[in-house]
Design a protein around this motif. Structure first.
Motif, PDB file in Angstrom:
ATOM      1  N   MET A 108       0.855  -1.181   0.000  1.00 25.07           N
ATOM      2  CA  MET A 108       0.000   0.000   0.000  1.00 25.07           C
ATOM      3  C   MET A 108       0.895   1.236   0.000  1.00 25.07           C
ATOM      4  O   MET A 108       1.827   1.337   0.778  1.00 25.07           O
ATOM      5  N   ARG A 115       0.166   7.354  -0.073  1.00 26.53           N
ATOM      6  CA  ARG A 115      -1.064   8.077  -0.418  1.00 26.53           C
ATOM      7  C   ARG A 115      -2.285   7.237  -0.046  1.00 26.53           C
ATOM      8  O   ARG A 115      -3.266   7.740   0.520  1.00 26.53           O
ATOM      9  N   GLU A 116      -2.223   5.940  -0.336  1.00 26.80           N
ATOM     10  CA  GLU A 116      -3.341   5.055  -0.003  1.00 26.80           C
ATOM     11  C   GLU A 116      -3.534   4.941   1.508  1.00 26.80           C
ATOM     12  O   GLU A 116      -4.670   4.937   1.994  1.00 26.80           O
ATOM     13  N   GLN A 175      -6.891   6.157   3.537  1.00 24.94           N
ATOM     14  CA  GLN A 175      -7.597   5.256   4.451  1.00 24.94           C
ATOM     15  C   GLN A 175      -7.783   5.911   5.819  1.00 24.94           C
ATOM     16  O   GLN A 175      -8.865   5.856   6.405  1.00 24.94           O
TER      17      GLN A 175
END
Length: 52
Positions: A1, A4-5, A9
């Motif tokens: 991941m 940014r992800e 989240q």
């Protein structure tokens, strides 16, 4: 991941009542001058070590 992800989240989990703090922080960070530097061998080794 990706980073940014991970950030997206975390943002999804923040209640609307606290989003003003996140938005203010992001606006301040966006305005910071950042030097782009090339990563050297030591930097790359540390990044790989952190991924483990």
């Amino acid at each position: 991941m990706s980073e940014r992800e991970k950030a997206m989240q975390l943002i999804k989990e923040i209640p609307d009542s606290k989003m003003i703090f996140v938005v203010n922080m992001l606006m301040k960070i966006k305005g910071l001058p950042v030097e782009e530097i090339e990563l050297d061998e030591w930097d790359l080794e540390m990044i790989e070590e952190a991924k483990k």
